[in-house]
Design a protein around this motif. Structure first.
Motif, short mmCIF file in Angstrom:
data_model
loop_
_atom_site.label_atom_id
_atom_site.label_comp_id
_atom_site.label_asym_id
_atom_site.label_seq_id
_atom_site.Cartn_x
_atom_site.Cartn_y
_atom_site.Cartn_z
N SER A 329 4.07 -12.36 -18.58
CA SER A 329 4.25 -10.90 -18.60
C SER A 329 5.73 -10.59 -18.41
N PRO A 330 6.34 -9.86 -19.32
CA PRO A 330 7.77 -9.59 -19.19
C PRO A 330 8.09 -8.73 -17.98
N SER A 331 9.20 -9.00 -17.36
CA SER A 331 9.68 -8.24 -16.21
C SER A 331 11.19 -8.06 -16.35
N LEU A 332 11.81 -7.45 -15.35
CA LEU A 332 13.25 -7.18 -15.41
C LEU A 332 13.97 -7.84 -14.25
N SER A 333 15.09 -8.47 -14.54
CA SER A 333 16.05 -8.89 -13.53
C SER A 333 17.27 -8.00 -13.69
N ILE A 334 17.71 -7.39 -12.59
CA ILE A 334 18.77 -6.39 -12.68
C ILE A 334 19.88 -6.73 -11.70
N GLY A 335 21.11 -6.76 -12.21
CA GLY A 335 22.29 -6.90 -11.37
C GLY A 335 23.03 -5.59 -11.30
N VAL A 336 23.32 -5.13 -10.08
CA VAL A 336 23.98 -3.84 -9.87
C VAL A 336 25.29 -4.09 -9.15
N ALA A 337 26.37 -3.54 -9.70
CA ALA A 337 27.68 -3.62 -9.07
C ALA A 337 28.23 -2.21 -8.90
N SER A 338 28.80 -1.96 -7.71
CA SER A 338 29.33 -0.63 -7.42
C SER A 338 30.68 -0.76 -6.76
N ALA A 339 31.55 0.21 -7.01
CA ALA A 339 32.88 0.18 -6.42
C ALA A 339 33.41 1.59 -6.28
N ASP A 340 34.22 1.79 -5.23
CA ASP A 340 34.83 3.11 -5.03
C ASP A 340 35.99 3.34 -5.98
N ARG A 341 36.76 2.25 -6.26
CA ARG A 341 37.93 2.39 -7.12
C ARG A 341 37.98 1.22 -8.10
N PRO A 342 37.19 1.25 -9.16
CA PRO A 342 37.19 0.13 -10.11
C PRO A 342 38.49 0.05 -10.89
N ARG A 343 38.90 -1.16 -11.17
CA ARG A 343 40.12 -1.34 -11.94
C ARG A 343 39.85 -1.35 -13.44
N THR A 344 38.95 -2.20 -13.86
CA THR A 344 38.63 -2.29 -15.29
C THR A 344 37.12 -2.46 -15.44
N ILE A 345 36.64 -2.22 -16.65
CA ILE A 345 35.22 -2.43 -16.93
C ILE A 345 34.87 -3.91 -16.84
N GLU A 346 35.85 -4.79 -17.10
CA GLU A 346 35.60 -6.22 -17.01
C GLU A 346 35.23 -6.64 -15.59
N ASN A 365 12.41 -10.90 -11.86
CA ASN A 365 11.78 -9.65 -11.43
C ASN A 365 12.37 -9.18 -10.10
N GLN A 366 13.71 -9.29 -10.00
CA GLN A 366 14.41 -8.92 -8.77
C GLN A 366 15.57 -7.98 -9.11
N ILE A 367 16.01 -7.25 -8.07
CA ILE A 367 17.21 -6.40 -8.18
C ILE A 367 18.19 -6.84 -7.12
N VAL A 368 19.37 -7.22 -7.56
CA VAL A 368 20.44 -7.59 -6.62
C VAL A 368 21.57 -6.57 -6.79
N ALA A 369 21.86 -5.84 -5.70
CA ALA A 369 22.87 -4.77 -5.76
C ALA A 369 23.93 -5.01 -4.67
N ARG A 370 25.17 -5.03 -5.09
CA ARG A 370 26.27 -5.29 -4.14
C ARG A 370 27.48 -4.42 -4.49
N VAL A 371 28.27 -4.15 -3.47
CA VAL A 371 29.54 -3.43 -3.66
C VAL A 371 30.62 -4.43 -4.01
N ILE A 372 31.51 -4.04 -4.91
CA ILE A 372 32.63 -4.89 -5.32
C ILE A 372 33.71 -4.76 -4.25
N ILE A 373 33.86 -5.75 -3.42
CA ILE A 373 34.82 -5.68 -2.30
C ILE A 373 36.25 -5.70 -2.80
N SER A 374 36.52 -6.48 -3.83
CA SER A 374 37.90 -6.68 -4.30
C SER A 374 38.43 -5.53 -5.12
N ALA A 375 37.60 -4.56 -5.52
CA ALA A 375 38.05 -3.49 -6.41
C ALA A 375 38.88 -2.48 -5.66
#
Length: 375
Positions: A329-346, A365-375
């Motif tokens: 049965s198909p499911s979704l794996s999702i990676g989430v990245a967030s930053a206050d001041r991103p430098r580039t889309i890369e 079938n998991q969601i991993v969400a983290r803040v970009i510390i280095s941005a």
């Protein structure tokens, strides 16, 4: 008028043949042919068949605008009842002219009915053109507005005959100059305008094919980058926080192998439908390639992005249950990245991709969400 309408008809006919767009353009060719015939009767009706040519010429110009209105609906792929309207209206209009020409011979009434009927059909065409194209960045509304202005001129011409000798209907006057001048301009520029509309449609199709994924109707990878770069090129968006999701469909390859690629396409379209219905107006969703999708969410913190990812996952699971695909049965794996001041889309893509692979390592079938510390 005869030369302008005939030239326009030839141009549209040539365009239809050259670009093989017969279905869309056939009504416009008929419209211009009727207008050309009407203009021709104006020149030759004094030589022979005067009464008959009066009836045919006025009926032709009346019908030509209704045919053009049908052409507008066909062009914008809308259903129309104008065919019935044109047939009924033309029969009534021609019948009135036959009565006023052969039975009553009332020149004043004939002129009023002729100008008023032409004004009504011209207004129908103009309003249809404006209404059908009101949500499009096109030159079409301008030509619709000109047709409505021409209808007003015809009505003024009809009213003017009440205050002058109908025998002087074609005499030199401001009304005549406006009426016939606008008709000539319409004959010259309407074909040009419609050809420009067709060109806009061709350009729009090329743009769509170049920037939109044909299966999911989401943005493709190339246009996604363009939209992101355009977003960050605006000074008010520089330095603002944002979040990005990379979404991968689990077990898509086994589904293709077991159920066929059509089943895999249905799963891809199901996710695209979920994204389209839930993505906010300022967010940018795209198919990044294969079974991967991305969503860029401007001015969105990690908590909101994580909640959005859960909404997408829940809605996709409901869709899959409706499809009844099991084992796997198909499911979704999702990676989430967030930053206050991103430098580039890369930077966003790298961190979101790392989080996606972490979700895969955790068993899919998991969601991993983290803040970009280095941005």
């Amino acid at each position: 008028m005869f030369i302008s309408n005939a030239g326009g008809a030839i141009c549209v006919l040539f365009f239809a043949i050259f670009y093989r767009r017969y279905k869309e353009l056939r009504y416009w060719v008929v419209c211009l042919a009727l207008s050309t015939f009407s203009a021709l009767t104006f020149f030759i009706r004094d030589q022979f068949f005067t009464e008959l040519l009066i009836v045919l010429g006025n009926t032709a110009i009346f019908s030509s605008f209704l045919v053009a209105a049908i052409g507008v609906n066909v062009y914008y792929k809308k259903r129309t009842h104008y065919v019935s309207l044109m047939l009924i209206g033309s029969i009534i209009y021609a019948g009135a002219f036959v009565w006023l020409t052969y039975v009553d011979d009332n020149l004043t009434a004939r002129i009023i009915i002729g100008m008023t009927g032409t004004a009504i059909s011209c207004a129908v065409f103009g309003i249809t053109l404006i209404y059908r194209s009101k949500h499009r960045k096109s030159i079409a509304p301008w030509f619709g507005a000109f047709a409505c202005m021409q209808a007003i001129v015809y009505l003024a011409k009809a009213a003017g005959v009440l205050y002058q000798d109908p025998a002087n209907f074609y005499a030199e006057s401001l009304y005549n100059n406006l009426a016939f001048g606008s008709a000539i301009i319409n004959g010259v520029f309407s074909p040009i305008g419609f050809l420009l509309m067709c060109n806009e449609k061709l350009i729009g199709k090329v743009w769509h094919d170049s920037n939109i994924d044909s299966l999911t109707q989401l943005l493709n990878r190339r246009y996604f980058y363009r939209k992101i770069n355009k977003y960050y090129s605006r000074s008010e968006n520089k330095g603002k926080g944002a979040s990005l999701l990379i979404i991968d469909i689990d077990y898509l390859k086994p589904i293709n192998d077991i159920h066929g690629h059509l089943a895999g396409d249905i799963v891809l379209k199901a996710l695209a439908e979920v994204l389209t219905k839930n993505v906010l107006n300022n967010s940018i969703a795209a198919r990044f390639g294969g079974d991967e999708f991305v969503v860029f969410m401007p001015k969105t913190n990690l908590r909101k992005a994580d909640n959005f990812a859960k909404i997408i996952n829940d809605n996709f699971s409901k869709k899959i249950r409706e499809l009844d695909y099991t084992d796997p049965s198909p499911s979704l794996s999702i990676g989430v990245a967030s930053a206050d001041r991103p430098r580039t889309i890369e930077i966003f893509l790298k961190h979101a991709d790392d989080n996606l692979y972490e979700a895969k390592r955790q068993g899919r079938n998991q969601i991993v969400a983290r803040v970009i510390i280095s941005a």
